[in-house]
Design an enzyme around this catalytic site. Structure first.
Site, short mmCIF file in Angstrom:
data_model
loop_
_atom_site.label_atom_id
_atom_site.label_comp_id
_atom_site.label_asym_id
_atom_site.label_seq_id
_atom_site.Cartn_x
_atom_site.Cartn_y
_atom_site.Cartn_z
N GLY A 47 76.47 30.79 95.09
CA GLY A 47 76.38 31.22 93.69
C GLY A 47 77.26 30.44 92.72
O GLY A 47 76.90 30.27 91.55
N ASP A 106 82.14 41.66 91.00
CA ASP A 106 81.38 42.92 90.92
C ASP A 106 82.25 44.03 91.51
O ASP A 106 83.11 44.57 90.83
CB ASP A 106 80.05 42.74 91.66
CG ASP A 106 79.15 43.96 91.58
OD1 ASP A 106 79.43 44.86 90.78
OD2 ASP A 106 78.17 44.03 92.34
N ASP A 162 71.35 34.21 92.33
CA ASP A 162 69.99 34.34 92.88
C ASP A 162 69.55 35.79 93.00
O ASP A 162 70.36 36.71 92.98
CB ASP A 162 69.95 33.74 94.29
CG ASP A 162 70.68 34.63 95.30
OD1 ASP A 162 71.84 34.97 95.05
OD2 ASP A 162 70.06 34.99 96.32
P1 5GP Z 1 81.76 41.62 94.88
O1 5GP Z 1 82.18 41.18 96.24
O2 5GP Z 1 82.80 41.46 93.81
O3 5GP Z 1 81.13 43.00 94.89
O4 5GP Z 1 80.52 40.75 94.46
C1 5GP Z 1 80.61 39.40 94.34
C2 5GP Z 1 79.38 38.72 94.89
O5 5GP Z 1 78.23 39.56 94.85
C3 5GP Z 1 79.07 37.54 94.02
O6 5GP Z 1 79.63 36.39 94.57
C4 5GP Z 1 77.57 37.49 94.04
O7 5GP Z 1 77.16 36.68 95.11
C5 5GP Z 1 77.12 38.89 94.33
N1 5GP Z 1 76.69 39.60 93.09
C6 5GP Z 1 77.31 40.62 92.49
N2 5GP Z 1 76.65 41.01 91.38
C7 5GP Z 1 75.56 40.21 91.29
C8 5GP Z 1 74.47 40.11 90.33
O8 5GP Z 1 74.36 40.83 89.33
N3 5GP Z 1 73.56 39.15 90.58
C9 5GP Z 1 73.62 38.32 91.65
N4 5GP Z 1 72.66 37.42 91.77
N5 5GP Z 1 74.63 38.37 92.57
C10 5GP Z 1 75.58 39.31 92.37
MG MG Z 2 78.63 35.10 95.86
#
Ligand code: 5GP
Ligand code: MG
Length: 189
Positions: A47, A106, A162
């Site tokens: 990403g 996120d 994605d």
């Molecule tokens: P976390 O580990 O902070 O929950 O999420 C981070 C990862 O989740 C990011 O690197 C990404 O790959 C994926 N992610 C979180 N939210 C989104 C979103 O709205 N769209 C996409 N495509 N990927 C997301």
């Molecule tokens: Mg990611």
């Protein structure tokens, strides 16, 4: 066939992204410019690929790039399934000042898993940079040092992000029409 037909709305345009990246690069360059040995950039694949490519070309400092692959949203899932570090092509980060780059913060699970790992591997310091940060409760204590944009809690694609491995090459950051998800798996909203 045509990706554009799946877009619901453009949340952040390519032009807005590029303007913000220039400002971020200036700030980061200033913060890191004292480090004689240069820094190590660790982009989280896949990403952060496009964001990293644009950001680092605005940063005229000595740097190494060491990739890391992490998966939290396998296949067609819209919520994190738990973080797995799939591959570490890291090379040696021992004694290095690391800038970790991810596309979006996120839940915070990714940074919470990866930052301690880099410290265990001997990094001297670890700072983190994300293009997007979602407006929802993140994992306690996880914060990014540099943030491009705060966005609402919506699933976004484009500019590297994605859905089911597609849409990474959209220029803008967009949401998708609900019909895109309803033709897919049980993980849909
Ligand atoms: P976390 O580990 O902070 O929950 O999420 C981070 C990862 O989740 C990011 O690197 C990404 O790959 C994926 N992610 C979180 N939210 C989104 C979103 O709205 N769209 C996409 N495509 N990927 C997301
Ligand atoms: Mg990611």
């Amino acid at each position: 066939m045509v990706m554009q037909e799946d877009i619901e709305k453009v949340l952040i345009s390519a032009e807005q992204v590029h303007t913000r990246i220039k400002a971020m690069a200036l700030e980061i360059t200033r913060d890191f410019s004292d480090i004689e040995s240069g820094i190590t950039i660790v982009p989280i694949m896949t990403g952060a690929m496009i964001f990293t490519a644009d950001l680092i070309r605005e940063m005229p400092i000595r740097m190494k790039i060491n990739l890391m692959t992490v998966s939290s949203y396998p296949g067609a899932s819209l919520r994190t399934q738990g973080v797995t570090v799939l591959a570490k092509q890291l090379g040696d980060v021992h004694g290095r000042h690391v800038l970790l780059i991810d596309d979006i913060l996120d839940s915070g699970g990714t940074l919470r898993a990866v930052i301690p790992l880099l410290k265990e591997l001997g990094a001297d310091s670890v700072r983190s940079c994300v293009l997007l940060r979602k407006d929802r409760q993140t994992v306690k204590g996880v914060q990014a040092d540099y943030v491009g944009f705060d966005i609402p809690d919506e699933f976004v694609v484009g500019y590297g992000l994605d859905y089911d491995s597609v849409y990474r090459n959209l220029r803008d950051i967009c949401t998708l029409k609900p019909s895109v998800y309803s033709t897919n798996t049980p993980n849909t909203p």
